[in-house]
Design a protein around this motif. Structure first.
Motif, mmCIF file in Angstrom:
data_model
loop_
_atom_site.group_PDB
_atom_site.id
_atom_site.type_symbol
_atom_site.label_atom_id
_atom_site.label_comp_id
_atom_site.label_asym_id
_atom_site.label_seq_id
_atom_site.Cartn_x
_atom_site.Cartn_y
_atom_site.Cartn_z
ATOM 1 N N GLU A 175 0.878 -1.048 0.054
ATOM 2 C CA GLU A 175 -0.067 -0.066 -0.012
ATOM 3 C C GLU A 175 0.998 1.457 -0.159
ATOM 4 O OE1 GLU A 175 -3.257 -0.175 -0.203
ATOM 5 O OE2 GLU A 175 -3.176 -2.670 -0.606
ATOM 6 N N GLY A 176 2.151 0.974 0.402
ATOM 7 C CA GLY A 176 2.843 2.549 -0.056
ATOM 8 C C GLY A 176 2.791 2.916 1.379
ATOM 9 N N ILE A 177 2.725 2.314 2.327
ATOM 10 C CA ILE A 177 2.704 2.754 3.645
ATOM 11 C C ILE A 177 4.267 3.336 4.724
ATOM 12 C CG2 ILE A 177 1.826 2.615 6.276
ATOM 13 C CD1 ILE A 177 -1.225 1.346 4.797
ATOM 14 N N THR A 178 4.503 3.918 4.418
ATOM 15 C CA THR A 178 5.621 4.430 5.226
ATOM 16 C C THR A 178 6.032 5.517 6.995
ATOM 17 O OG1 THR A 178 5.922 6.440 4.737
ATOM 18 C CG2 THR A 178 6.835 4.604 2.602
ATOM 19 N N GLY A 179 6.670 5.447 7.038
ATOM 20 C CA GLY A 179 6.360 6.253 8.411
ATOM 21 C C GLY A 179 6.021 6.253 9.662
ATOM 22 N N TYR A 180 5.257 7.896 10.512
ATOM 23 C CA TYR A 180 4.007 7.264 11.403
ATOM 24 C C TYR A 180 3.141 6.430 10.738
ATOM 25 C CZ TYR A 180 5.774 10.194 15.150
ATOM 26 O OH TYR A 180 6.639 10.577 16.048
ATOM 27 N N ARG A 181 2.353 6.116 9.999
ATOM 28 C CA ARG A 181 1.640 5.677 10.125
ATOM 29 C C ARG A 181 1.252 4.204 9.751
ATOM 30 N NH1 ARG A 181 -2.529 4.748 4.488
ATOM 31 N NH2 ARG A 181 -4.231 3.525 5.546
ATOM 32 N N ARG A 182 2.712 3.935 9.358
ATOM 33 C CA ARG A 182 3.492 2.169 9.009
ATOM 34 C C ARG A 182 3.765 1.877 10.187
ATOM 35 N NH1 ARG A 182 6.369 -0.257 5.028
ATOM 36 N NH2 ARG A 182 7.147 -1.746 5.376
ATOM 37 N N ALA A 183 4.313 2.440 11.525
ATOM 38 C CA ALA A 183 4.879 2.461 12.550
ATOM 39 C C ALA A 183 3.215 1.527 13.624
ATOM 40 C CB ALA A 183 5.119 3.471 13.686
ATOM 41 N N VAL A 184 2.110 2.752 12.876
ATOM 42 C CA VAL A 184 0.867 1.740 13.758
ATOM 43 C C VAL A 184 0.304 1.065 13.656
ATOM 44 C CG1 VAL A 184 -1.576 2.961 13.728
ATOM 45 C CG2 VAL A 184 -0.030 5.242 14.204
ATOM 46 N N ILE A 185 0.069 0.697 11.979
ATOM 47 C CA ILE A 185 -0.352 -0.963 11.869
ATOM 48 C C ILE A 185 0.491 -2.005 11.892
ATOM 49 C CG2 ILE A 185 -0.527 -1.919 9.534
ATOM 50 C CD1 ILE A 185 -2.027 0.140 9.977
ATOM 51 N N VAL A 186 2.379 -1.477 12.452
ATOM 52 C CA VAL A 186 2.975 -2.340 12.989
ATOM 53 C C VAL A 186 2.813 -2.709 14.173
ATOM 54 C CG1 VAL A 186 5.465 -3.113 12.829
ATOM 55 C CG2 VAL A 186 4.855 -2.065 10.734
ATOM 56 N N PHE A 187 2.277 -1.745 14.847
ATOM 57 C CA PHE A 187 2.411 -1.663 16.438
ATOM 58 C C PHE A 187 1.534 -2.919 17.087
ATOM 59 C CE2 PHE A 187 6.005 1.113 17.019
ATOM 60 C CZ PHE A 187 7.094 -0.367 18.126
ATOM 61 N N ALA A 188 0.039 -1.617 15.857
ATOM 62 C CA ALA A 188 -0.941 -2.698 16.517
ATOM 63 C C ALA A 188 -1.042 -4.445 16.079
ATOM 64 C CB ALA A 188 -2.085 -1.481 15.170
#
Length: 301
Positions: A175-188
């Motif tokens: 999905e081309g997700i990087t940075g803070y939003r990627r951190a949110v997804i991975v930590f969730a």
């Protein structure tokens, strides 16, 4: 002394490149480059270690900074590396010094793990192998927690969580997700089942974890606080953990609007990505987005 500043610094203009490289953390970080000749200066075989996927401490000087263990975690995840036993032993010897690290420095390494890893499970396995997973009891508690083999043939909750974080990274890449939003997804993805250890029972011939979504909120808060996670990320991770099974009961436009309000500042799209990661973390079962989650996303749009 204690911590990463607990030593005196003496400048030596005559130190050799090899002596300087010996002080660096891992062999893959002990490679120098001469811009005048175009030559790589690799006294400790870092290029070979990188090629073959080994994470090796350059020397016993590794022990000067306990943060290097967390650097090992994120390097293992970023470059798909496995640590050798001698390096794991050095990491184990630094366990008692973790308390001397500032949360800012701890968070810096965890953020790199979440946003730069290609195989985040390798970083978590590294922590487990060197004994540092015990510093994060919320994660340690996942090990050995049983799951119903029909729905989770991959094994215990810890094994499932390793697959889920890897799936989350693949989905973010797609999905081309990087940075803070990627951190949110991975930590969730990492925290989504932290409620299972306290909610798992053998009922009517099956392992069940009723209410584990809500029970995962407090351990998620505790874990994220312990690694210095910023409030802006925690505030999005928590509702994604608490509602990661919402697609099972959300079938009308009205219910979707309520859900969107309940998980803000996270979004329905973020929630569906976490649901997909959860569903994909059960090999050899399929990795397709669950039909109900697809319907949830369609209604939200």
């Amino acid at each position: 002394g204690k911590g990463h500043t607990g030593f005196m610094v003496e400048v030596d203009p005559n130190i050799s490149p090899k002596q300087a490289a010996r002080r660096r953390d891992f062999t893959i970080n002990s490679i120098a480059y001469d811009p005048l000749t175009g030559e790589f200066i690799d006294h400790f075989g870092g290029e070979v270690d990188l090629r073959f996927g080994y994470l090796i401490a350059t020397s016993k000087a590794f022990s000067e900074d306990p943060l290097r263990v967390l650097r090992g975690m994120q390097f293992a995840g970023r470059f798909n590396l496995i640590a050798v036993s001698s390096t794991l032993d050095l990491c184990k010897s630094l366990l008692s010094e973790y308390k001397d690290l500032s949360k800012d420095r701890v968070w810096g390494e965890w953020y790199k793990w979440a946003t730069k890893s290609v195989k985040p499970s390798k970083g978590l396995n590294f922590l487990d192998q060197c004994g540092w997973l015990t510093l994060y009891p919320e994660l340690e508690a996942l090990k050995g927690v049983e799951q119903d083999s029909e729905y989770h043939p991959e094994g215990c909750v810890w094994t499932h969580s390793l697959h889920v974080v890897d799936a989350a990274v693949r989905i973010c890449d797609r999905e081309g997700i990087t940075g803070y939003r990627r951190a949110v997804i991975v930590f969730a993805a990492l925290c989504h089942d932290l409620g299972k250890p306290s909610r798992t029972d053998f009922i009517d011939g099956r392992w069940r974890s009723r209410g584990h979504e809500q029970s995962g909120v407090e351990p998620t808060k505790s874990f994220l606080d312990s690694i210095g996670c910023p409030k802006a990320i925690t505030d999005q991770v928590i509702p994604l953990v608490e509602r990661h099974l919402a697609h099972l009961s959300c079938g009308s436009s009205r219910s979707v609007r309520r859900l969107a309000s309940a998980i803000a500042p996270a979004t329905i799209e973020d929630l569906v990505l976490v649901i997909e990661a959860d569903h994909s973390g059960r090999p050899p079962l399929g990795t397709k987005l669950p039909e109900r989650a697809a319907k949830l996303l369609e209604l939200a749009k």
